[in-house]
Scaffold this motif. Structure first.
Motif, PDB file in Angstrom:
ATOM      1  N   ALA A 142      18.146 -59.758 -15.910  1.00  0.00           N
ATOM      2  CA  ALA A 142      17.905 -58.350 -15.546  1.00  0.00           C
ATOM      3  C   ALA A 142      16.521 -58.190 -14.923  1.00  0.00           C
ATOM      4  CB  ALA A 142      18.047 -57.459 -16.782  1.00  0.00           C
ATOM      5  N   MET A 143      15.545 -58.905 -15.474  1.00  0.00           N
ATOM      6  CA  MET A 143      14.191 -58.873 -14.909  1.00  0.00           C
ATOM      7  C   MET A 143      14.216 -59.412 -13.468  1.00  0.00           C
ATOM      8  SD  MET A 143      12.092 -60.410 -18.190  1.00  0.00           S
ATOM      9  CE  MET A 143      10.425 -60.059 -17.631  1.00  0.00           C
ATOM     10  N   ILE A 179       5.722 -60.806 -19.036  1.00  0.00           N
ATOM     11  CA  ILE A 179       6.692 -61.061 -20.103  1.00  0.00           C
ATOM     12  C   ILE A 179       7.152 -59.737 -20.678  1.00  0.00           C
ATOM     13  CG2 ILE A 179       5.649 -63.287 -20.628  1.00  0.00           C
ATOM     14  CD1 ILE A 179       4.399 -62.100 -23.132  1.00  0.00           C
ATOM     15  N   CYS A 180       8.386 -59.719 -21.183  1.00  0.00           N
ATOM     16  CA  CYS A 180       8.829 -58.510 -21.890  1.00  0.00           C
ATOM     17  C   CYS A 180       9.672 -58.897 -23.089  1.00  0.00           C
ATOM     18  CB  CYS A 180       9.539 -57.530 -20.967  1.00  0.00           C
ATOM     19  SG  CYS A 180      11.230 -57.883 -20.626  1.00  0.00           S
ATOM     20  N   ASP A 217      12.165 -49.299 -19.326  1.00  0.00           N
ATOM     21  CA  ASP A 217      11.804 -48.640 -18.066  1.00  0.00           C
ATOM     22  C   ASP A 217      10.418 -49.053 -17.567  1.00  0.00           C
ATOM     23  OD1 ASP A 217      14.217 -47.392 -17.999  1.00  0.00           O
ATOM     24  OD2 ASP A 217      13.486 -45.442 -18.690  1.00  0.00           O
ATOM     25  N   ASP A 218       9.473 -49.185 -18.491  1.00  0.00           N
ATOM     26  CA  ASP A 218       8.119 -49.590 -18.079  1.00  0.00           C
ATOM     27  C   ASP A 218       8.128 -51.009 -17.509  1.00  0.00           C
ATOM     28  OD1 ASP A 218       7.132 -47.179 -18.899  1.00  0.00           O
ATOM     29  OD2 ASP A 218       6.251 -47.919 -20.767  1.00  0.00           O
ATOM     30  N   ARG A 266       9.231 -54.101 -10.450  1.00  0.00           N
ATOM     31  CA  ARG A 266       9.361 -53.599  -9.067  1.00  0.00           C
ATOM     32  C   ARG A 266       8.022 -53.737  -8.337  1.00  0.00           C
ATOM     33  NH1 ARG A 266      12.814 -49.787 -11.613  1.00  0.00           N
ATOM     34  NH2 ARG A 266      11.189 -48.201 -11.783  1.00  0.00           N
ATOM     35  N   GLY A 267       6.956 -53.429  -9.048  1.00  0.00           N
ATOM     36  CA  GLY A 267       5.620 -53.572  -8.457  1.00  0.00           C
ATOM     37  C   GLY A 267       5.324 -55.013  -8.085  1.00  0.00           C
ATOM     38  N   LEU A 268       5.730 -55.929  -8.953  1.00  0.00           N
ATOM     39  CA  LEU A 268       5.494 -57.342  -8.694  1.00  0.00           C
ATOM     40  C   LEU A 268       6.323 -57.821  -7.494  1.00  0.00           C
ATOM     41  CD1 LEU A 268       4.199 -60.001  -9.482  1.00  0.00           C
ATOM     42  CD2 LEU A 268       5.882 -60.235 -11.323  1.00  0.00           C
ATOM     43  N   GLY A 269       7.556 -57.353  -7.417  1.00  0.00           N
ATOM     44  CA  GLY A 269       8.401 -57.711  -6.279  1.00  0.00           C
ATOM     45  C   GLY A 269       7.811 -57.226  -4.969  1.00  0.00           C
ATOM     46  N   ALA A 270       7.296 -55.994  -4.991  1.00  0.00           N
ATOM     47  CA  ALA A 270       6.685 -55.424  -3.781  1.00  0.00           C
ATOM     48  C   ALA A 270       5.439 -56.214  -3.391  1.00  0.00           C
ATOM     49  CB  ALA A 270       6.348 -53.955  -4.025  1.00  0.00           C
TER      50      ALA A 270
END
Ligand SMILES: Cc1cc2nc3c(=O)[nH]c(=O)nc-3n(C[C@H](O)[C@H](O)[C@H](O)COP(=O)(O)O)c2cc1C
Length: 134
Positions: free
Chosen positions: A17-18, A112-113, A119-120, A126-130
Motif C-alpha cells: 500500500a505504501m 517507516i510506518c 492518512d498522515d 505522496r510527498g516522497l514520490g513527488a
C-alpha cells in the motif's frame, strides 16, 4: 521529470500500500521485487525500495539479495528506503540505511510506518514520490 523505480516486497500488503501511494505520486506503477532485476536499474533516474521488518529486524532474504545486487548500480541517483513494521522501533531500517550507504547508495530519505499506512503516512509517501520524480 525523473523516471522513478518503486520496487517493493510485501507479505501482508502494508508495504505494498505504501509503494502504490508513492508510485502514483511519482507518476509510475510500483514493481514487485520478483519482477525487478539489477540490470533494469540503468533505465531509471531515481529509486524507492520498500520492504517491511522481517525476521529479527531484518529484510526479507530474497529482497535483500535483489537490493544488494542493485546497490552497486545506483551510483549517485536519489534513493529512498521505506517499509512497514509492527512491534519494533525501526532497527531494520537503520541497519538497511547504514548498509546501503556503506555500498555507496545515495539514500535521500527513509520512511517507516506502523502496520497499515494511515492518512498522515500516505500524505508523506505522496510527498516522497513527488520529490523523487521532480
Ligand atoms: C516473520 C515475520 C517477522 C517480523 N519481524 C518483525 C520485526 O523484527 N520487527 C517488527 O517491528 N515487525 C516485524 N514483523 C511485523 C511486520 O513487519 C509487519 O506486520 C508489517 O506491517 C508487514 O508488512 P507487509 O504487510 O508489507 O508484509 C514481522 C512479521 C513477520 C510475519
Amino acid at each position: 521529470m525523473s523516471k522513478v523505480a518503486v520496487v517493493y516486497w510485501s507479505m501482508t500488503g502494508n508495504t505494498e500500500a505504501m509503494a502504490k501511494e508513492l508510485a502514483s505520486a511519482a507518476g509510475t506503477e510500483a514493481i514487485e521485487s520478483s519482477e525487478f532485476s539489477a540490470d533494469m536499474c540503468d533505465q531509471y533516474d531515481a529509486f524507492a525500495f520498500g520492504c517491511p521488518a522481517m525476521g529479527d529486524e531484518e529484510l526479507d532474504p530474497d529482497f535483500e539479495e535483489l537490493f544488494n545486487d542493485c546497490a552497486g548500480k545506483l551510483g549517485q541517483k536519489p534513493t529512498a528506503l521505506f517499509g512497514s513494521y509492527d512491534w519494533g522501533t525501526g532497527d531494520w531500517m537503520e541497519t538497511w540505511k547504514q548498509n546501503a550507504e556503506a555500498e555507496g547508495v545515495n539514500v535521500i530519505e527513509t520512511f517507516i510506518c506502523n502496520l497499515e499506512p494511515d492518512d498522515d503516512a500516505l500524505e508523506a509517501l505522496r510527498g516522497l514520490g513527488a520529490k523523487l520524480s521532480a
